[in-house]
Enzyme design. Structure first.
Site, mmCIF file in Angstrom:
data_model
loop_
_atom_site.group_PDB
_atom_site.id
_atom_site.type_symbol
_atom_site.label_atom_id
_atom_site.label_comp_id
_atom_site.label_asym_id
_atom_site.label_seq_id
_atom_site.Cartn_x
_atom_site.Cartn_y
_atom_site.Cartn_z
ATOM 1 N N GLU A 1 0.888 -1.166 0.017
ATOM 2 C CA GLU A 1 -0.066 0.054 0.084
ATOM 3 C C GLU A 1 0.991 1.272 -0.086
ATOM 4 O OE1 GLU A 1 -4.146 -1.250 2.171
ATOM 5 O OE2 GLU A 1 -2.487 0.273 3.174
ATOM 6 N N CYS A 2 0.762 2.087 -0.864
ATOM 7 C CA CYS A 2 1.280 3.642 -0.986
ATOM 8 C C CYS A 2 2.818 3.249 -0.911
ATOM 9 C CB CYS A 2 0.612 4.388 0.108
ATOM 10 S SG CYS A 2 0.858 6.047 -0.415
ATOM 11 N N ALA A 3 3.424 3.416 0.118
ATOM 12 C CA ALA A 3 4.864 3.359 0.286
ATOM 13 C C ALA A 3 5.232 2.032 -0.142
ATOM 14 C CB ALA A 3 5.333 3.664 1.913
ATOM 15 N N LEU B 1 3.989 0.393 -2.566
ATOM 16 C CA LEU B 1 3.908 0.532 -4.012
ATOM 17 C C LEU B 1 5.296 1.107 -4.405
ATOM 18 C CD1 LEU B 1 2.298 0.527 -6.773
ATOM 19 C CD2 LEU B 1 1.424 2.588 -6.012
ATOM 20 N N SER C 1 -0.991 -0.935 -4.779
ATOM 21 C CA SER C 1 -1.990 0.189 -4.758
ATOM 22 C C SER C 1 -1.677 1.525 -4.062
ATOM 23 C CB SER C 1 -3.333 -0.249 -4.378
ATOM 24 O OG SER C 1 -4.058 0.642 -4.235
#
Length: 485
Positions: free
Chosen positions: A371-373, A375, A462
């Protein structure tokens, strides 16, 4: 004697706007009460990951989020009661201004909404630095705006002098809301910020300890702790049982929703938490090792995720990609949450041995949830620094802040969800990934309408932060794939 989690005394710390001093007051109150021998349960309204770290430092307990958008209003009370088990009192820090919630959704996920769901009195923190008599009008407005929200007191922050305090108290006598504390500006309680808010505790632990201690001393000296505890004890009782990870994994899910066509209007499905299928005791008892990224670069996670993974049959092992040169021995699945890899890009890039192990695990088909980081870490590069290269994409810092709740539907079958699974998420970043999605996207975001993220082999990557308590089957599916990959 400890109270039951459904009747634990509790306060919600709110403010007219961001920057008024909620974090200082909430964290300081947690620290002050802990120093007096209370077992304090710390909570934060909304999706914020950073403030709970300071709350944990103040109380010695896990800081937990209460988000009526990500989890649905029905889970706020049960999740609160879960976190408050074994505690004498709970302090809930609000988000933004008291009545500010999810954009376009009325009161949903606002501090006021959560206070009503918890039947908790509110303490309003007011930045009094540029006002005197006007404070009475402001407090009266907030106290009377919604009759279902009970503002039980006010704490005046950034008061300049004894004379200033006297003027403020005189004005508030007519508002009918008692003053429960007066705080002067103290430099030691200021905490450093950067592009996404406060610097997390994990990055400045020694100085963070000093900051939290200073907050606790300031609140202890400037606030009426006895009156605050008495107000907390006036909270109404909560109905229903406390949330439990094992119980959340014990029921059957509804069928998935239709995946929206990109060229047609999106469906209007109702928000329903997934109710996962029963699983045999034998399956739950067969532990598989799941590595979870931690350390200073990956500080964003909800405590319930690890609890759900454990209840689904995982042995959760935390590792630090900045320091550890390999994944934990026997790793069968990998979870890489949010954080600040852009701050540590050179160090993450320099740990080539770990990057190679992450690539090998992903290429084996093992489940990887990012998630986020996470990704960004899986991309080929971040701001020109080589990353893992699991995804054929590049990431870079941007001047533009992407922030907000998202309504999403899984576009592709993955290790987390079958296509059509509805989830709500939150985006919070100043980076751009190019391309923004793979040939098999992770999510179809309903507003603003787009696809995003990557599903490749066992990888689900994502920008969306999700709260698995709303969809417990995510954890069960991930662990099942760990067993079979």
């Amino acid at each position: 004697m400890l109270t039951s989690p459904s009747s634990v005394p509790r306060l919600v710390i709110a403010a007219p706007s961001s920057g008024s001093g909620k974090t200082t007051v909430a964290t300081g109150l947690m620290a002050a009460l802990t120093a007096r021998g209370f077992a304090v349960s710390p909570h934060k309204v909304g999706p914020d990951y950073i403030d709970p770290g300071y709350h944990s430092l103040a109380t010695g307990r896990t800081g937990r989020n209460l988000d009526a958008y990500l989890c649905g209003p029905g889970l706020v009370g049960p999740l609160f009661a879960h976190g408050a088990r074994g505690c004498d009192i709970a302090v809930v820090e609000g988000v933004m201004g008291m009545f500010d919630g999810a954009a376009g959704e009325g009161e949903l996920a606002s501090t006021a909404h959560v206070a009503k769901l918890l039947r908790a009195p509110v303490v309003l923190v007011v930045d009094a630095s540029s006002q005197s008599r006007s404070v009475a009008a402001l407090v009266h407005g907030f106290a009377s705006w919604d009759p279902e929200v009970r503002v039980g007191g006010v704490i005046l922050n950034k008061v300049a002098s004894d004379r200033h305090e006297e003027l403020l108290r005189e004005a508030l006598e007519s508002a009918g809301v008692p003053v429960l504390g007066v705080l002067r500006r103290v430099a030691q309680v200021d905490t450093p910020s950067r592009h996404l808010g406060l610097v997390p505790v994990a990055e400045r632990r020694a100085s963070a300890v000093d900051s939290v201690a200073a907050m606790g001393a300031q609140v202890s000296q400037g606030c009426d702790l006895e009156a605050l505890v008495a107000l907390a004890r006036s909270a109404g009782g909560l109905s229903g049982a406390a949330w439990d990870a094992a119980e959340a994994l014990g029921t059957s899910p509804p069928p998935p929703l239709p995946v929206p066509s990109l060229g047609a209007a999106p469906p209007d499905p109702r928000f329903r938490p997934e109710r996962p299928r029963p699983q045999s005791p034998d399956g739950l008892n067969r532990k598989v090792r799941v590595a979870v990224a931690g350390g200073a670069a990956f500080t964003f996670s909800y405590a319930e995720h690890a609890e759900l993974l454990g209840a689904a049959g995982a042995e959760v092992v935390v590792f630090d990609p900045l320091r550890d040169e390999g994944l934990p021995e026997g790793t069968r699945g990998l979870v890489i949450g949010g954080g600040f890899p852009e701050v540590y890009a050179a160090e993450l890039s320099g740990n080539e041995a770990l990057r190679k192990e992450v690539v090998a695990l992903a290429e084996s088909g093992a489940p990887v949830a990012a998630e986020c980081a996470g990704l960004l870490y899986l991309c080929r590069e971040l701001d020109g620094q080589p990353m893992c290269g699991v995804l054929d994409a590049t990431a870079r810092m941007s001047e533009r802040l992407t922030l907000g709740y998202r309504d999403a539907v899984a576009v592709s079958d993955s290790v987390l969800a079958v296509a059509g699974t509805r989830m709500r998420g939150h985006e919070f970043h100043r980076t751009v990934v190019e391309p923004g999605s793979g040939t098999a996207p992770a999510w179809g975001v309903l507003a603003p309408r787009r696809v995003e993220g990557f599903v490749e082999r066992g990888v689900h990557a994502s920008y969306l932060h999700t709260h698995w308590a709303s969809e417990p089957g995510v954890a069960r599916r991930f662990v099942e794939r760990c067993r079979t990959s």
